[in-house]
Motif scaffolding. Sequence first.
Motif, PDB file in Angstrom:
ATOM      1  N   ALA A 272       0.821  -1.210   0.000  1.00  0.00           N
ATOM      2  CA  ALA A 272       0.000   0.000   0.000  1.00  0.00           C
ATOM      3  C   ALA A 272       0.854   1.257   0.000  1.00  0.00           C
ATOM      4  N   CYS A 273       2.048   1.163   0.582  1.00  0.00           N
ATOM      5  CA  CYS A 273       2.950   2.315   0.695  1.00  0.00           C
ATOM      6  C   CYS A 273       4.049   2.277  -0.367  1.00  0.00           C
ATOM      7  N   GLN A 274       3.743   1.642  -1.501  1.00  0.00           N
ATOM      8  CA  GLN A 274       4.625   1.657  -2.670  1.00  0.00           C
ATOM      9  C   GLN A 274       6.001   1.057  -2.393  1.00  0.00           C
ATOM     10  N   GLY A 275       6.058   0.068  -1.493  1.00  0.00           N
ATOM     11  CA  GLY A 275       7.291  -0.679  -1.279  1.00  0.00           C
ATOM     12  C   GLY A 275       8.195  -0.158  -0.187  1.00  0.00           C
ATOM     13  N   GLU A 276       7.789   0.950   0.477  1.00  0.00           N
ATOM     14  CA  GLU A 276       8.612   1.510   1.543  1.00  0.00           C
ATOM     15  C   GLU A 276       7.773   1.663   2.798  1.00  0.00           C
ATOM     16  N   LEU A 277       8.271   1.161   3.917  1.00  0.00           N
ATOM     17  CA  LEU A 277       7.532   1.213   5.170  1.00  0.00           C
ATOM     18  C   LEU A 277       8.466   1.651   6.291  1.00  0.00           C
ATOM     19  N   LYS A 278       8.087   2.742   6.951  1.00  0.00           N
ATOM     20  CA  LYS A 278       8.867   3.272   8.083  1.00  0.00           C
ATOM     21  C   LYS A 278      10.337   3.457   7.727  1.00  0.00           C
ATOM     22  N   GLY A 279      10.564   4.036   6.561  1.00  0.00           N
ATOM     23  CA  GLY A 279      11.920   4.342   6.127  1.00  0.00           C
ATOM     24  C   GLY A 279      12.695   3.168   5.569  1.00  0.00           C
ATOM     25  N   MET A 280      12.077   2.001   5.492  1.00  0.00           N
ATOM     26  CA  MET A 280      12.743   0.800   4.978  1.00  0.00           C
ATOM     27  C   MET A 280      12.117   0.426   3.639  1.00  0.00           C
ATOM     28  N   ARG A 281      12.919   0.452   2.577  1.00  0.00           N
ATOM     29  CA  ARG A 281      12.405   0.108   1.252  1.00  0.00           C
ATOM     30  C   ARG A 281      12.772  -1.339   0.917  1.00  0.00           C
ATOM     31  N   LEU A 282      11.743  -2.133   0.663  1.00  0.00           N
ATOM     32  CA  LEU A 282      11.952  -3.527   0.264  1.00  0.00           C
ATOM     33  C   LEU A 282      11.631  -3.761  -1.202  1.00  0.00           C
ATOM     34  N   LEU A 283      10.807  -2.894  -1.790  1.00  0.00           N
ATOM     35  CA  LEU A 283      10.383  -3.045  -3.181  1.00  0.00           C
ATOM     36  C   LEU A 283      10.358  -1.688  -3.855  1.00  0.00           C
ATOM     37  N   SER A 284      10.609  -1.673  -5.151  1.00  0.00           N
ATOM     38  CA  SER A 284      10.469  -0.422  -5.892  1.00  0.00           C
ATOM     39  C   SER A 284       9.015  -0.253  -6.329  1.00  0.00           C
ATOM     40  N   ARG A 285       8.629   0.989  -6.497  1.00  0.00           N
ATOM     41  CA  ARG A 285       7.277   1.268  -6.993  1.00  0.00           C
ATOM     42  C   ARG A 285       7.093   0.685  -8.389  1.00  0.00           C
ATOM     43  N   ALA A 286       8.150   0.692  -9.192  1.00  0.00           N
ATOM     44  CA  ALA A 286       8.050   0.169 -10.558  1.00  0.00           C
ATOM     45  C   ALA A 286       7.677  -1.315 -10.555  1.00  0.00           C
ATOM     46  N   THR A 287       8.245  -2.078  -9.626  1.00  0.00           N
ATOM     47  CA  THR A 287       7.920  -3.508  -9.554  1.00  0.00           C
ATOM     48  C   THR A 287       6.479  -3.715  -9.116  1.00  0.00           C
TER      49      THR A 287
END
Length: 380
Positions: A272-287
Motif C-alpha cells: 500500500a505504501c509503494q514498497g517503503e515502510l517506516k523508512g525501509m524500502r523492500l520493493l520499488s514502486r516500478a515492480t
Amino acid sequence: MAKLVDIQGYCDPRFSAVKEMFTENFESGSEVGASFAVTLGGEYVVDIWGGYSDKAETIPWERDTITNVYSTVKVMTALCALLLIDKGQLNIDSPVADYWPEFAQAGKDKIIVRWLLNHSAGLPGFDEHPTLEDMYDWERITHLLERQKPWWEPGTQSGYHMVTFGYLVGELIRRISGKSIGTFFRDEIATPLGADFHIGLAEKHDARVAELIPPPPMESPPVEPDSIIGRTLFNSPIIPAFSDRAWRAAEIPSSNGHGNARSLAKVGSLLACQGELKGMRLLSRATIDQAITEQFNGIDLVLGAPVRWGLGFGLANENLTYLNPHAFYWGGFGGSWLEVDPDAGMCFSYVMNKLEVEPGGDKRMLALRSALLSAMQQKK
C-alpha cells in the motif's frame, strides 16, 4: 438474544462504524473468533479482535492468536517473487526452465515465469493423485510438476492454480535464493517488517493457533471429474485435518500460511505504501506497478468466474466497488481476505476461525469492507 462479545484492540473514531459491524457479526452468531485490521500510510487505524479461538468457546481470541488463512497466503508467495524480480534475479519473461531445468519436461520448455504468476501456465492440478502426505513432501510435488503436461496452451487463458501456485513459485524462489519459501519469507519480509506470519509453522506456536471450524455442508453444482475444474478440485487434497501438526509444519505456500489480520495488514501495508515502510524500502514502486498491471481479464477456467489477474493478485473488477482503480486483493477458503489500495495508501485484512463458503463472497467480510469504504469516502 444477542450474543455478548468483548471486542479488544484499537479503532480510530473515524472508523467506529467498522467496529460496530465487527461487533454485529459476533452478536448475530456469524463469528466465533476473528480479527480485523486496517492501515493507512503504514499505520494501524483499526486493529481489533474478539471472540474465541476454539469451537467450544472456552479460550478467548487474544491479541497474538493466529490461524490458517488458506489461499490468502498466495499474496505472501507472490510478494517473495516480486522481491527477486526487484533485485534483478528473476525475469518474468524468461523461461521457467532457465532457473529450474527439470521443469522443461513434458513440453514446458517455453513456459515463462509471468505465466506462473498470472495463473496461465496450464498447470492448476495433477494427472496423478497425490495424497495429503505427498503435499507435505516438497520434492515429491515438485517432481510431479516437472512431469506434468499443461492442460491448455500456456499463456493463452487463466485457470486458478489453486494448490500448485505455491509449489511452482516457491521452487523458483528456492532455486534462485537457495532457501525454502518459508525461510525466504521469514528472512526477507516477516522479520524486517515485524510481521507475525508464517509459511511453515514451528511447534512452539501451536498453543496460540485458533481451531478452525469447518463450514456446514452445502450442495455444490455438479462438476465433471474430467473437466479442468474437476481435475483441479479432485486430483489433490485441498482441505486437510484442521488440527494436524504435519499440516501446520509443512510449507505449502498456496494454502497453509498462519497469521492474523494484524500480520496480514502489516505485510499488505508495504504494498500500500509503494514498497517503503517506516523508512525501509523492500520493493520499488516500478515492480509493484508491474505486478498490478492487468495480465488477463475474463472467465477463469478453474474459478468459472470473471477475474482480472495481475502477477499473483486479483485486480479491481466489476464484482465489487473499489475506492480506486488500482486496488488489488486475494482471499482464502472460509473467508479470510487481504486488500490493498495503493492510491489511498490503505490496506485491510480479515481473519477468522469459523469457515463459511458463500456464493458471491463471505458476508461478514463484505459487511466490514462496506463499512470501511464508506468511512474512507467520508474521510475524503
